[in-house]
Design a protein around this motif. Structure first.
Motif, PDB file in Angstrom:
ATOM      1  N   LEU A 155       3.640   3.749  -9.504  1.00 38.74           N
ATOM      2  CA  LEU A 155       3.392   3.875  -7.978  1.00 38.74           C
ATOM      3  C   LEU A 155       2.291   3.078  -7.870  1.00 38.74           C
ATOM      4  CD1 LEU A 155       4.214   4.311  -5.159  1.00 38.74           C
ATOM      5  CD2 LEU A 155       2.906   6.709  -5.442  1.00 38.74           C
ATOM      6  N   ASN A 156       1.140   3.264  -8.441  1.00 38.23           N
ATOM      7  CA  ASN A 156      -0.287   2.667  -8.526  1.00 38.23           C
ATOM      8  C   ASN A 156      -0.260   1.342  -8.691  1.00 38.23           C
ATOM      9  OD1 ASN A 156      -1.456   5.022  -7.592  1.00 38.23           O
ATOM     10  ND2 ASN A 156      -2.083   5.571  -9.863  1.00 38.23           N
ATOM     11  N   ASP A 157       0.826   0.736  -9.843  1.00 42.26           N
ATOM     12  CA  ASP A 157       0.844  -0.579 -10.115  1.00 42.26           C
ATOM     13  C   ASP A 157       1.612  -1.509  -8.682  1.00 42.26           C
ATOM     14  OD1 ASP A 157       0.056  -0.361 -12.484  1.00 42.26           O
ATOM     15  OD2 ASP A 157       2.037  -0.007 -13.431  1.00 42.26           O
ATOM     16  N   LEU A 158       2.363  -0.635  -8.132  1.00 42.21           N
ATOM     17  CA  LEU A 158       3.130  -1.285  -7.088  1.00 42.21           C
ATOM     18  C   LEU A 158       2.222  -1.338  -5.747  1.00 42.21           C
ATOM     19  CD1 LEU A 158       6.654  -0.013  -6.584  1.00 42.21           C
ATOM     20  CD2 LEU A 158       5.895  -2.098  -7.536  1.00 42.21           C
ATOM     21  N   LYS A 159       1.324  -0.240  -5.543  1.00 42.57           N
ATOM     22  CA  LYS A 159       0.565  -0.430  -4.455  1.00 42.57           C
ATOM     23  C   LYS A 159      -0.616  -1.690  -4.661  1.00 42.57           C
ATOM     24  CE  LYS A 159      -1.097   3.863  -3.173  1.00 42.57           C
ATOM     25  NZ  LYS A 159      -1.579   5.282  -3.613  1.00 42.57           N
ATOM     26  N   LYS A 164      -2.257  -7.345  -2.984  1.00 38.29           N
ATOM     27  CA  LYS A 164      -2.557  -8.691  -3.192  1.00 38.29           C
ATOM     28  C   LYS A 164      -1.619  -9.565  -2.381  1.00 38.29           C
ATOM     29  CE  LYS A 164      -4.122  -7.806  -7.974  1.00 38.29           C
ATOM     30  NZ  LYS A 164      -3.936  -8.052  -9.228  1.00 38.29           N
ATOM     31  N   ASP A 165      -0.633  -8.920  -1.469  1.00 39.59           N
ATOM     32  CA  ASP A 165       0.433  -9.710  -0.792  1.00 39.59           C
ATOM     33  C   ASP A 165      -0.111 -10.372   0.152  1.00 39.59           C
ATOM     34  OD1 ASP A 165       2.628 -10.253   0.521  1.00 39.59           O
ATOM     35  OD2 ASP A 165       2.982  -8.387   1.464  1.00 39.59           O
ATOM     36  N   PRO A 166       0.088 -11.967   0.006  1.00 43.12           N
ATOM     37  CA  PRO A 166      -0.593 -12.657   1.101  1.00 43.12           C
ATOM     38  C   PRO A 166       0.076 -12.663   2.691  1.00 43.12           C
ATOM     39  CG  PRO A 166       0.872 -13.826  -0.252  1.00 43.12           C
ATOM     40  CD  PRO A 166       0.759 -12.505  -0.804  1.00 43.12           C
ATOM     41  N   TYR A 167       1.263 -11.890   2.610  1.00 49.41           N
ATOM     42  CA  TYR A 167       2.231 -11.694   3.967  1.00 49.41           C
ATOM     43  C   TYR A 167       1.624 -10.222   4.442  1.00 49.41           C
ATOM     44  CZ  TYR A 167       4.881 -15.127   1.893  1.00 49.41           C
ATOM     45  OH  TYR A 167       5.385 -16.290   1.152  1.00 49.41           O
ATOM     46  N   LYS A 168       0.789  -9.503   3.891  1.00 46.54           N
ATOM     47  CA  LYS A 168       0.658  -8.209   3.961  1.00 46.54           C
ATOM     48  C   LYS A 168       0.011  -7.873   5.678  1.00 46.54           C
ATOM     49  CE  LYS A 168      -1.469  -3.765   2.704  1.00 46.54           C
ATOM     50  NZ  LYS A 168      -2.377  -2.975   1.583  1.00 46.54           N
ATOM     51  N   SER A 169       0.429  -6.815   6.164  1.00 47.31           N
ATOM     52  CA  SER A 169      -0.010  -6.699   7.603  1.00 47.31           C
ATOM     53  C   SER A 169      -0.362  -5.220   7.748  1.00 47.31           C
ATOM     54  CB  SER A 169       1.149  -7.101   8.743  1.00 47.31           C
ATOM     55  OG  SER A 169       0.483  -6.980   9.884  1.00 47.31           O
ATOM     56  N   LYS A 170      -1.354  -4.862   8.381  1.00 47.75           N
ATOM     57  CA  LYS A 170      -1.703  -3.333   8.648  1.00 47.75           C
ATOM     58  C   LYS A 170      -0.932  -2.854   9.901  1.00 47.75           C
ATOM     59  CE  LYS A 170      -4.829  -3.149   5.436  1.00 47.75           C
ATOM     60  NZ  LYS A 170      -4.548  -2.521   4.186  1.00 47.75           N
ATOM     61  N   ASP A 171      -0.168  -3.707  10.534  1.00 42.70           N
ATOM     62  CA  ASP A 171       0.403  -3.384  11.926  1.00 42.70           C
ATOM     63  C   ASP A 171       1.851  -2.801  11.609  1.00 42.70           C
ATOM     64  OD1 ASP A 171      -0.513  -6.557  13.528  1.00 42.70           O
ATOM     65  OD2 ASP A 171      -1.487  -4.678  13.426  1.00 42.70           O
TER      66      ASP A 171
END
Length: 610
Positions: A155-159, A164-171
């Motif tokens: 799970l920590n690996d996935l997190k 590092k996801d360039p698409y990641k959004s906090k919304d």
């Protein structure tokens, strides 16, 4: 350009693919396989080439068409790719469920003499490179063989991978779905506030918010050894297929009671999650369905089997014998949808009453070529989508669109609606404005009433004897004359009402229940009230020869009282998008470019000001 139709499971409904194809794939991996480990088909017949089976939202070997199809090959390579574009939408609990499901899938494949390849990266790259390496002549949406394997991540690996996801959004806007359309309508839009930090709906009312909090802050009671609530939070059913099937049996048999600890746990979770009638099934089993740990068809099969067992083999036409049975059966109703395009602004096309997504047959690809991504949906009750025995209302269809945007599109969209579809998208934009980038109305149902300022009190929607008789009378009439009626909607180009279109509109026995909605449909709230504050983002494309509504009067009222709404008058009938598609497509493409340009300028201004 081909239209790709994909499956998805939102909270309100189950979206099932009707035509399935796999997008161009690519990837990298090292594989060695042994033909002795390849699973053979029951007939013994084999294709000489290798096959890739790409697991995505179908993490099971039970009821798996892709697996069955791939068995015709001598060598099958099952693959799961942890892709940013999928994982970025998952909560931590969903990531936990995913890991449990992938682990169980690998075990199931090993029991069959195979294994599961694990990769992290872009799915296209992984599959393309892998296909070249193993010389696969077919790619399915899942399957198996033997090879060098990457260990299953933690799970920590996935997190860390997601961070590092360039698409990641906090919304996050999934909480939008926690308030029904009727609740928002009756409590006025004053209850909806826009968060200054993320721009999404932040106030859902005390009732919905408290229900949401009660689900996320439940105390972690002691779990049974066979618990299907495998995550740390323990709010949803997970594990493997057998675990979910066991929990489903417990859920369906809620009224029977039990001494089994694992079933008692399901019953307790059911009571906590039943924030409204039937809501518990989606809350508990929705993630398992989304990951494909269990198939929708298997859920329906087990549900109907249990219903028949309860009633001596009889299936009543008047409803189900238990609320849990109804909740499970209703949840897996399917809706057809299509998506074309890989990048650009998102556009959602919504058809009118009696139509379906193919009514936009000559719009989708042309609009995509303007640099857009286009989604088209066949609403519940129409076309090839399911027609469950429910009360159909304009608010219900609006909620379907809301859930579709939140769960499938996952970003604000330009809403385009024809006829009744125009009224539905207006409701969505009015009640959940953060979901809509703009609204395009194609000969929309509904009226414009200057000075309108109140919402009528809600009324119970139910099937009456008059509606029952009216639907059957209307059905009989339509079967005799619907071809002529459709052609009347195409006064300029009657040949556009061709056999392909008319055949798709042919009689369907399930349509009787939908036709009853005509007698309960309530478009009394005018379009200008629904779109209040949204006027600068509304485009009206009006076929001026519409035989169903008075286009001249409608256009005149808009011009006189609502100057901010843009109007394009066309020499066409009720379905201008299908009668003169080239004109409509050009207008929509230009409209989207202008709206997006406004947003870009606004974002730059806000950024410079900060």
């Amino acid at each position: 350009m081909a239209i790709l139709v994909f499956p998805h499971i939102p909270t309100f409904i189950f979206l099932q693919n009707r035509r399935r194809s796999v997008p161009p794939c690519s990837s990298s991996a090292t594989v060695k396989f042994s033909t002795s480990k390849a699973i053979t088909s029951s007939s013994g017949g084999k294709s000489t080439g290798a096959a890739l089976l790409w697991y995505k939202n179908d993490l099971r070997v039970d009821d798996h068409p892709g697996l069955i199809a791939a068995l015709q090959h001598t060598e099958v390579v099952p693959l799961y790719v942890f892709d940013h574009r999928i994982l970025r939408h998952f909560t931590e609990e969903m990531l936990e469920l995913l890991l449990f499901a992938v682990k169980d899938l690998r075990k199931s494949l090993k029991d069959l003499g195979s294994d599961l390849m694990i990769r992290l990266g872009r799915t296209e790259s992984v599959i393309q490179d892998l296909a070249k390496e193993v010389r696969a002549d077919s790619i399915y949406t899942q399957e198996e063989v033997e090879y060098d394997l990457r260990p299953l991540p933690t799970l920590n690996d996935l997190k860390e991978f997601i961070d590092k996801d360039p698409y990641k959004s906090k919304d996050s806007w999934t909480s939008i779905k926690d308030s029904s359309a009727e609740y928002v309508m009756q409590n006025a839009r004053s209850l909806i506030s826009i968060s200054p930090t993320n721009g999404f709906v932040s106030n859902l009312g005390e009732s919905s918010q408290s229900n949401l909090n009660s689900l996320t802050t439940q105390t972690k009671e002691k779990r049974s050894k066979k618990s299907a609530f495998v995550t740390k939070q323990g709010n949803v059913v997970g594990g493997g297929t057998s675990d979910v099937l066991n929990a489903l049996a417990a859920y369906l048999k809620y009224l029977e009671g039990t001494r089994r600890d694992d079933w008692q746990e399901v019953h307790e979770k059911l009571r906590n999650a039943e924030t409204r009638e039937g809501a518990s099934f989606g809350t508990l089993f929705g993630p398992a369905l989304q990951l494909g740990i269990i198939s929708r068809r298997r859920v329906y099969y087990e549900t109907i089997k249990y219903e028949k067992d309860r009633n001596g083999g009889f299936l009543s036409p008047f409803g189900y014998s238990a609320a849990t049975i109804a909740a499970a059966a209703d949840h897996v109703c399917s809706v057809e949808y299509a998506v074309v395009g890989c990048e650009g602004p998102a556009i959602l096309l919504v058809h009118g009453f009696g139509a379906f997504l193919e009514h936009y047959r000559d719009n989708i690809n042309d609009i995509v070529e303007g640099g857009n991504r286009v989604w088209a949906i066949t609403l519940l009750g129409f076309g090839r989508s399911e027609k469950p025995n429910v009360i159909y209302t304009e608010l219900m269809w609006a909620e379907i669109l809301r859930d579709f945007i939140v769960d499938v599109v996952r970003e604000p969209v330009h809403l385009v609606g024809n006829s009744f579809g125009g009224y539905f998208v207006s409701i969505v934009a009015g009640l959940w404005p953060t979901l809509a980038t703009s609204v395009v109305l194609l000969n929309s149902a509904g009226h414009y009433i200057p000075g309108y300022s109140s919402v009528p009190p809600s009324k119970e929607r139910k099937t009456t004897g008059i509606a029952w008789l009216g639907a059957r009378g209307l059905s009989f009439y339509l079967r005799l004359s619907f071809r002529n009626l459709v052609k009347r909607c195409y006064p300029i180009k009657t040949d556009r009402a061709d056999e392909g279109l008319l055949n798709e509109m042919s009689y369907d026995p399930g349509v009787l229940v939908v036709l009853e909605s005509i007698f309960t449909f309530d478009p009394s709230i005018p379009l200008n009230y629904l779109l209040k504050g949204f006027e600068q983002k509304v485009l009206v494309i009006q076929g001026m020869r519409d035989p169903i509504s008075d286009s001249k009067t409608k256009v005149s009222v808009v011009k006189r009282h609502f100057e901010e709404i843009i109007i394009k008058e066309l020499d066409a009938g009720h379905c201008p998008h299908d009668e003169v598609p080239e004109e409509v497509n050009s207008i929509i493409r230009e409209w989207v470019v202008n709206i997006e340009s406004r947003h870009t300028i606004l974002e730059r201004t806000c950024k410079d000001g900060s």
